[in-house]
Design a protein around this motif. Sequence first.
Motif, PDB file in Angstrom:
ATOM      1  N   THR A 105       0.837  -1.202   0.000  1.00 30.86           N
ATOM      2  CA  THR A 105       0.000   0.000   0.000  1.00 30.86           C
ATOM      3  C   THR A 105       0.869   1.247   0.000  1.00 30.86           C
ATOM      4  N   ALA A 106       1.933   1.234   0.822  1.00 34.54           N
ATOM      5  CA  ALA A 106       2.829   2.391   0.884  1.00 34.54           C
ATOM      6  C   ALA A 106       3.513   2.629  -0.465  1.00 34.54           C
ATOM      7  N   ALA A 107       3.872   1.543  -1.167  1.00 36.10           N
ATOM      8  CA  ALA A 107       4.532   1.694  -2.469  1.00 36.10           C
ATOM      9  C   ALA A 107       3.600   2.360  -3.481  1.00 36.10           C
ATOM     10  N   TRP A 108       2.325   1.941  -3.484  1.00 39.94           N
ATOM     11  CA  TRP A 108       1.397   2.537  -4.455  1.00 39.94           C
ATOM     12  C   TRP A 108       1.113   3.998  -4.113  1.00 39.94           C
ATOM     13  N   LEU A 109       0.884   4.278  -2.840  1.00 41.08           N
ATOM     14  CA  LEU A 109       0.652   5.670  -2.440  1.00 41.08           C
ATOM     15  C   LEU A 109       1.895   6.512  -2.701  1.00 41.08           C
ATOM     16  N   GLY A 110       3.074   5.940  -2.391  1.00 41.81           N
ATOM     17  CA  GLY A 110       4.307   6.679  -2.621  1.00 41.81           C
ATOM     18  C   GLY A 110       4.551   6.968  -4.090  1.00 41.81           C
ATOM     19  N   GLY A 111       4.198   6.011  -4.951  1.00 40.49           N
ATOM     20  CA  GLY A 111       4.368   6.233  -6.387  1.00 40.49           C
ATOM     21  C   GLY A 111       3.520   7.385  -6.888  1.00 40.49           C
ATOM     22  N   HIS A 112       2.302   7.483  -6.381  1.00 34.58           N
ATOM     23  CA  HIS A 112       1.444   8.590  -6.800  1.00 34.58           C
ATOM     24  C   HIS A 112       1.914   9.918  -6.207  1.00 34.58           C
ATOM     25  N   ALA A 113       2.497   9.855  -5.020  1.00 35.33           N
ATOM     26  CA  ALA A 113       3.055  11.090  -4.443  1.00 35.33           C
ATOM     27  C   ALA A 113       4.216  11.584  -5.297  1.00 35.33           C
ATOM     28  N   VAL A 114       5.049  10.656  -5.747  1.00 39.68           N
ATOM     29  CA  VAL A 114       6.177  11.024  -6.622  1.00 39.68           C
ATOM     30  C   VAL A 114       5.668  11.607  -7.936  1.00 39.68           C
ATOM     31  N   ALA A 115       4.533  11.043  -8.440  1.00 40.50           N
ATOM     32  CA  ALA A 115       3.990  11.514  -9.717  1.00 40.50           C
ATOM     33  C   ALA A 115       3.262  12.840  -9.597  1.00 40.50           C
ATOM     34  N   GLY A 116       3.118  13.354  -8.385  1.00 44.90           N
ATOM     35  CA  GLY A 116       2.477  14.652  -8.190  1.00 44.90           C
ATOM     36  C   GLY A 116       0.960  14.606  -8.273  1.00 44.90           C
ATOM     37  N   LEU A 117       0.368  13.583  -7.667  1.00 44.65           N
ATOM     38  CA  LEU A 117      -1.097  13.476  -7.678  1.00 44.65           C
ATOM     39  C   LEU A 117      -1.718  14.690  -6.989  1.00 44.65           C
ATOM     40  N   GLN A 118      -2.716  15.300  -7.628  1.00 46.26           N
ATOM     41  CA  GLN A 118      -3.362  16.507  -7.104  1.00 46.26           C
ATOM     42  C   GLN A 118      -4.877  16.322  -7.089  1.00 46.26           C
ATOM     43  N   PRO A 119      -5.419  15.663  -6.063  1.00 50.86           N
ATOM     44  CA  PRO A 119      -6.868  15.387  -6.047  1.00 50.86           C
ATOM     45  C   PRO A 119      -7.730  16.637  -6.092  1.00 50.86           C
ATOM     46  N   VAL A 120      -7.230  17.774  -5.596  1.00 54.69           N
ATOM     47  CA  VAL A 120      -8.035  18.995  -5.605  1.00 54.69           C
ATOM     48  C   VAL A 120      -8.027  19.640  -6.985  1.00 54.69           C
ATOM     49  N   ALA A 121      -6.985  19.386  -7.773  1.00 50.50           N
ATOM     50  CA  ALA A 121      -6.815  20.089  -9.036  1.00 50.50           C
ATOM     51  C   ALA A 121      -7.753  19.600 -10.122  1.00 50.50           C
ATOM     52  N   GLN A 122      -7.886  18.291 -10.270  1.00 45.18           N
ATOM     53  CA  GLN A 122      -8.768  17.770 -11.311  1.00 45.18           C
ATOM     54  C   GLN A 122      -9.346  16.414 -10.886  1.00 45.18           C
TER      55      GLN A 122
ATOM     56  N   VAL B   2      -8.289   8.632  -8.735  1.00 39.70           N
ATOM     57  CA  VAL B   2      -7.137   7.801  -8.384  1.00 39.70           C
ATOM     58  C   VAL B   2      -6.928   7.809  -6.870  1.00 39.70           C
ATOM     59  N   ALA B   3      -7.028   8.992  -6.275  1.00 38.64           N
ATOM     60  CA  ALA B   3      -6.871   9.088  -4.826  1.00 38.64           C
ATOM     61  C   ALA B   3      -7.958   8.309  -4.088  1.00 38.64           C
ATOM     62  N   ALA B   4      -9.174   8.300  -4.644  1.00 39.79           N
ATOM     63  CA  ALA B   4     -10.261   7.535  -4.023  1.00 39.79           C
ATOM     64  C   ALA B   4      -9.952   6.041  -4.053  1.00 39.79           C
ATOM     65  N   LEU B   5      -9.433   5.552  -5.185  1.00 39.85           N
ATOM     66  CA  LEU B   5      -9.060   4.140  -5.259  1.00 39.85           C
ATOM     67  C   LEU B   5      -7.936   3.814  -4.292  1.00 39.85           C
ATOM     68  N   ALA B   6      -6.943   4.697  -4.230  1.00 42.09           N
ATOM     69  CA  ALA B   6      -5.834   4.470  -3.305  1.00 42.09           C
ATOM     70  C   ALA B   6      -6.308   4.516  -1.852  1.00 42.09           C
ATOM     71  N   GLY B   7      -7.193   5.450  -1.550  1.00 37.76           N
ATOM     72  CA  GLY B   7      -7.719   5.536  -0.195  1.00 37.76           C
ATOM     73  C   GLY B   7      -8.535   4.314   0.178  1.00 37.76           C
TER      74      GLY B   7
END
Length: 834
Positions: free
Chosen positions: A744-761, A767-772
């Motif tokens: 779980t940490a690896a998948w969340l960390g990968g999206h953090a590295v990719a600059g996931l912005q749930p508020v932006a679009q 994606v954040a909902a699936l990860a959550g």
Amino acid sequence: MHSPPNSLPRPPDELERLEQAWRTPKGWRLLSTVNNTKVGVFYIATSLLFFVLAGVLALLMRAQLAVPDNDLVSARLYNQLFTMHGTVMMFLFAVPVVEAVAVFLLPGMLGARDLPFPRLSAYAFWAYAIGALAFFCTLFFGLAPDGGWFMYPPLASATYSPGPGADFWLLGIGFIEISAIAGAIELIVGILFTRAPGMSLSRMPVFAWAMLVVGLMIVFAFPAVIAGTALLELERAFDWPFFIAERGGDPVLWQHLFWFFGHPEVYIIFLPAAGLVSMMLPTLAGTPLVGYRAVVLALGATAFFSFALWVHHMFTAGLGVLTSSLVSAASMAVAVPAGMQVFAWLATLRQGRLRLTGSGLFLLGFLVTFVLGGLTGVMVAVLPFDWQAHDSYFIVAHLHYVLIGGMVFPLFAALYHWSPLLNGHALSERLARWVFGLMFGGFHVAFFPMHVSGLLGMPRRVYTYAGDLGWNGWNLVSTAGAFALAAGVALFFFDAVRTWRRAHRPHGNPWNAATLEWLPQGDYGARSIPWVRSREPLWRQPGLAGEVEAGAHWLPGTVTGRRETLVTSPRRARLCHLIVLPTDSWWPLAAAAGTAGFFLLLTVKLTWVAWACGVVAVAATLAWLWQTDRPVAPVAQVGEGVLLAVGAAGARSHSWWAAVVWLVVDATICASLVFAHLHVSLRAEVCPPAGAGLPPWLYVAAAVGLWVLSSSCAAALSRVAMRSRAAVGCGLLAVALLCALAGTAAWLGGHAVAGLQPVAQAWSATVAALAGYQALHTVLLVVMAGYLGARLLCGHVTPRSRATLDNTLLVWHGCAAQAVVSALVVQLLPWVMG
């Protein structure tokens, strides 16, 4: 074999021991009961309370609309009234009451001592009762939602509904649906595995078939609205724009998720009522049901078609002519299985002679009203007509003809028919005629004119209107009819309270019914579990009641000194094993109160108190599981010379199948979130959109690999634990849990590295909902692993008592599969689209 399974004289203290094991607590301790027949009475009474409360709201609305330019209530209060009326009727009355009737009737109808998870039923009831009452009380504090019972965004967004009313709706309805799913799990497993020996699927009562179909429908339909409410609440709380078009979201996404639940819900409400009709009509006509197999087939066909019809509510949403045309055809096709049932009922009436009791009158009223509602349903399935009538009072009339005609009238027929089971007294037949006359006449006077006012152009959801539009007389007549209908309901409750306060006496079989719930009953159900040899056992086996009461059939006493029932095979109902049922307990009530407190207190931003309630709910649930999961004697004698194993493991266990059903629910919620991601991705001009990115493949591969390793370690744990090597088992459990956490940490960390912005679009938000959701499963595994580890160390996991291990492994593999699918869908979708 034609003799009863127990023909020898019974031991003198056998009945006394049975009564002691099943004795219902008295006084305030009655709230701790988990016996399904007692919980069913609580359930029915509570759902009828909400029927009355929703009716009062409807009367206020009709009083407001009785004359033009009325100022009895304000526009804001009217919006709250119609939102709460629809919400209470659909969510707090219609679905709960059909489950309530099933919880009350099915143990006796199936010939079981009880359904297999009585504490789960108690939890489902208390969660519903506490949460629903708290939700309804928001009306008295000006906090009620006012966005409609369908809660469409953007009206329900934080911008246009800034107060907590919408949050109460979203969180409250979400966990009430969880309560409904818990009840569905109990009903599915109970119907399949706790039928009386010999009650094969071809001999099962039609109502049991209806509830089995409905339970499966709930499992697949309700998760969509749970996912939808979660997404809308995340949008309101954290500004994640799932439904905001300016940031890549789509309001139509909510309609897809809501109506994928909402249209099957109409049939979830109707099919149990149809099952009750198929039980009552043959009894009152004195003849077997004509076309039993066709009626059962029609139940399944209706369920199948219902999942193809959600776009029926979206014909004006601009989805395209082809899509709308296909759904229009399906909307007409669903009338075929409904028509099959109507013709079977008419043929049954033709073959016998209907007794015009109170229930018989309501059954005739149902047939007339439901057929009229079905005809208008075919009309609104025609695209050009729907485009004209959509959002007019014609739709209001159609909806009420289907729901009140299709469910409320059969429900009142059932209340008259089965009321003697409560205390042995039937409701007044003389008053029944007045009740029926007021309700039937008042209903048609109230709702038939709405067809006309709708065709004259009166829109839905208006709190007043001008006096020169031609609607005045129609609205005044509708209001008069509504009050006549209410008078009939009030007279019914007067008679019900008067009758049900009488002293208890044996109920007998006043209607000469054919099914097992009319056997002599105690707190334990029937004295012995009958051996069924026909579809109408009380007609085809004339001496059955006396044999059962004498203890001449299966399980005439208590073998272990505790509550027990038989488990039979799903298809032919052959004897499999005996299960020991949990006794009365306060833990389900405590768990339900904690669950309700968690959701409701989050709404008013009491975050820490809410989490404390959540901890209470989890702790109470674990306590009730620990208390009930105890090893007992390996074998039991359930009949003359017949020994059965006590309990079972793996796929032969009823709890294993309950876990499977729960996994289906869980997977359907995940599929709904995946659908939301696909919907948003297909609407985006570029996927992923500008400003969003995908995690590096190394992170994704690590996440997938760690979850697969976690599932493999969990599988190895099963073999080690059965060799009584608790320390090694706990070590494997720890390794599996660490792999899950790391994945779980690896998948969340990968999206953090990719600059996931749930508020932006919206793409990043889905994606954040699936990860959550996957992170939530990891937390669940932490709790389950801790519980399993404690049972391993205490020596409670053995080859004969391994339900905790088997069910934990099932959930573990399900979580791993969801993690892999979610990660690959997010990662591969842009490549597929590109």
